[in-house]
Design a protein around this motif. Structure first.
Motif, short mmCIF file in Angstrom:
data_model
loop_
_atom_site.label_atom_id
_atom_site.label_comp_id
_atom_site.label_asym_id
_atom_site.label_seq_id
_atom_site.Cartn_x
_atom_site.Cartn_y
_atom_site.Cartn_z
N THR A 80 0.82 -1.22 0.00
CA THR A 80 0.00 0.00 0.00
C THR A 80 0.85 1.26 0.00
N LEU A 85 -4.15 0.99 -4.29
CA LEU A 85 -4.96 -0.05 -4.95
C LEU A 85 -4.60 -1.45 -4.45
N ALA A 87 -4.35 -2.53 -1.56
CA ALA A 87 -5.07 -2.94 -0.35
C ALA A 87 -6.25 -3.85 -0.68
N HIS A 88 -6.82 -3.71 -1.87
CA HIS A 88 -8.01 -4.47 -2.22
C HIS A 88 -7.87 -5.21 -3.55
N SER A 89 -6.65 -5.28 -4.08
CA SER A 89 -6.47 -5.91 -5.39
C SER A 89 -5.26 -6.83 -5.38
N GLU A 90 -5.50 -8.13 -5.56
CA GLU A 90 -4.40 -9.08 -5.63
C GLU A 90 -3.59 -8.89 -6.91
N SER A 92 -2.94 -6.02 -8.39
CA SER A 92 -2.02 -4.90 -8.15
C SER A 92 -0.82 -5.35 -7.33
N GLN A 93 -1.07 -6.21 -6.34
CA GLN A 93 0.03 -6.72 -5.52
C GLN A 93 1.03 -7.51 -6.36
#
Length: 561
Positions: A80, A85, A87-90, A92-93
């Motif tokens: 984060t 993004l 925080a709620h998107s795998e 994006s990670q």
């Protein structure tokens, strides 16, 4: 004991034994090692943990060894911190992990040298300690080490200068006394241009650089009792223990100034010049143009950042001496007025030909393009420069030029940004080629075929026609066609461009333009930390040469009317 109680105790014993036999084992790493943490970025988002063995001696060397040769790197970063993004998107990670890896790789490419060098605070403490031991305790070993630090010369060379008769530190450097002041005089052989007939028209005035040294230092060096190399080594052992710098040596002391200048400024040429590095060992020095008073001011500023007492000694003992010679560096770049006249002559030769002598116009136009491309790209003057038409991307304003190989020009080469003036002139030259091809189609069908091969990148872009035969341009051909210009050195364009760019753009981009980058740091290389967007901005500075040297483009429409 009642049977119920006995059975209950047995059940409890079974459970108790099970727990004892399967207790968590204590890892030996937590006993023999301890964790230390460091941040890999200025914002402290990327944290790396390092395991340090307890009781290792010396501790600092153990840390440096682990940093230089890590077994398993343990890096922690909060996704984060890179983008909310995550925080709620795998997805994006998953994108962040390779991005962070590239960021770490870029940061580590920016390191200037091995981490076995003392850190900045240790360097500051070392210089302050040397100055205190010399000024307050009259320690001559400290004075010699301080001189080695401040000049980059070896301890043995300064031991030799203890004699009042000694002046030469080595084949290229000597101690001189002029205007009531001592200087360390460095001779840069690569800048020499002895046999050039028109030396008064060259930009730089000298190939010698004088670095001032306070008279007090030299007087005490020769007045105090002599010391030997063993005395220096004994004093160094004491410093290693007290300052906790385990790898401090006489060789390292003499290289600390170069390391410090490079770390503080990122300018390798400045570090090489101040410490008198031989140009044979430094490609960055080959093309050089420096203002001597400015160079002295930069030297004093660096000393101020290291030790205020040493800097004040320099400022009080080294007066600002007026000198008629202000520019130092390569003796191969002409003065601005000479460059203006050269391009005026080259352009005049295009329009002074007879209107129906298209071949003569073609030859002189190609020669003009050769010189203008070399000056505004700072490329090497190699045979078949600048290569094929396909190497140009006029829309993106870039050129892929192969100027490092000795052989053919078919390699991918390296990337050079093109300024707007150059793009415009290339477009006008291509229109002239179309016109030339149409005009000679009837009388010279073979030459018409040559022009078509140039346009389809089967032949190099620039060439000349002699005896109805087309040949690609090469430095010797260009020199023979214009002997009256007196251009003895083929790469005068690069020396001129380097002189113009000095202090106008950052050093890494200038080195990239000249093809002097470190390995794998070329522009557009997969492992390069050079930003292409930043590198392309150097074209805006190159564009300024048009105004500075009063260069005008070719009015191709006059020829094609």
């Amino acid at each position: 004991m009642p049977e119920f109680d006995r059975n209950l105790l047995n059940d409890i014993r079974i459970t108790f034994n099970y727990v004892l036999k399967n207790k968590a084992k204590i890892a030996r790493a937590s006993i023999d090692t301890q964790l230390q943490y460091q941040f890999l970025d200025e914002e402290q988002f990327i944290e790396e943990s390092i395991e340090i063995k307890k009781g290792a001696s010396p501790k600092a060397l153990s840390i440096e060894t682990l940093i230089d040769e890590p077994l398993h790197r343990q890096i922690v970063v909060n996704p984060t911190d890179v983008t909310p993004l995550a925080a709620h998107s795998e997805t994006s990670q998953n994108y962040i992990l390779p991005l962070v890896a590239k960021h770490i790789q870029r940061k580590e490419h920016l390191l200037t040298s091995s981490s076995f060098f003392p850190n900045p605070s240790s360097v500051n403490h070392l210089l302050k300690r040397l100055h205190v031991d010399y000024s307050e305790h009259q320690n001559k070993s400290a004075l010699i080490l301080m001189l080695a630090f401040l000049t980059g010369n070896s301890v043995n060379e300064w031991l030799y200068i203890q004699s009042k008769r000694a002046k030469k530190l080595n084949n290229r450097q000597k101690l001189i006394y002029k205007n009531d002041q001592f200087f360390l005089n460095s001779h840069f052989n690569v800048f020499e241009n002895r046999n050039f007939e028109y030396s008064d028209n060259l930009l730089n005035q000298t190939i010698y650089l004088d670095i001032p040294i306070p008279n007090l230092f030299i007087e005490d060096l020769r007045k105090m009792d002599s010391v030997s190399f063993d005395d220096i080594q004994q004093y160094l052992r004491k410093l290693r223990q007290e300052l906790l710098i385990p790898k401090l040596s006489v060789v390292k002391v003499s290289s600390l100034l170069h390391h410090t200048v490079l770390a503080k400024t990122g300018n390798k040429q400045l570090a090489d010049l101040i410490t008198g590095i031989d140009a044979n060992q430094s490609s960055s020095v080959s093309y050089c143009h420096q203002n001597i008073p400015r160079l002295h001011a930069q030297y004093i500023d660096i000393l101020k950042s290291l030790c205020a007492d040493v800097a004040s000694t320099y400022e009080s003992c080294v007066p600002s001496l007026p000198d008629s010679i202000t520019h130092f560096g390569s003796r191969k770049a002409p003065k601005p007025q000479v460059i203006t006249e050269i391009f005026a002559v080259l352009k005049f030769n295009i329009f002074s030909q007879a209107e129906d002598d298209l071949i003569a116009i073609y030859n002189h136009y190609n020669i003009w393009m050769w010189h203008i491309l070399l000056l505004f790209t700072a490329a090497r003057p190699v045979a078949e420069f600048p290569g094929f038409l396909k190497n140009f991307n006029l829309k993106r304003q870039i050129l892929m030029v192969s100027d490092k190989e000795v052989g053919g020009r078919n390699g991918f080469g390296r990337l050079i940004p093109l300024c707007s003036f150059l793009v415009e002139e290339i477009k006008k030259f291509l229109k002239f080629l179309e016109y030339f091809s149409i005009q000679i189609a009837m009388n010279y069908p073979l030459l018409n075929d040559v022009i078509q091969q140039i346009e389809t990148s089967k032949l190099p872009l620039l060439g000349i026609i002699q005896n109805n035969k087309w040949t690609p341009l090469r430095p010797s051909t260009v020199k023979d066609l214009y002997p009256e210009l007196g251009l003895a050195h083929e790469n005068w364009h690069r020396h001129t461009a380097r002189a113009f760019l000095t202090h106008k753009f950052s050093e890494p981009e200038i080195l990239a333009l000249f093809g002097h980058e470190l390995m794998q740091q070329e522009a557009a290389h997969p492992f390069s930390s050079l930003s292409l967007s930043q590198f392309s901005k150097i074209a805006d500075v190159l564009e300024q040469m048009k105004t500075y040297f009063k260069i005008t483009g070719v009015e191709a429409h006059v020829i094609t009317q």
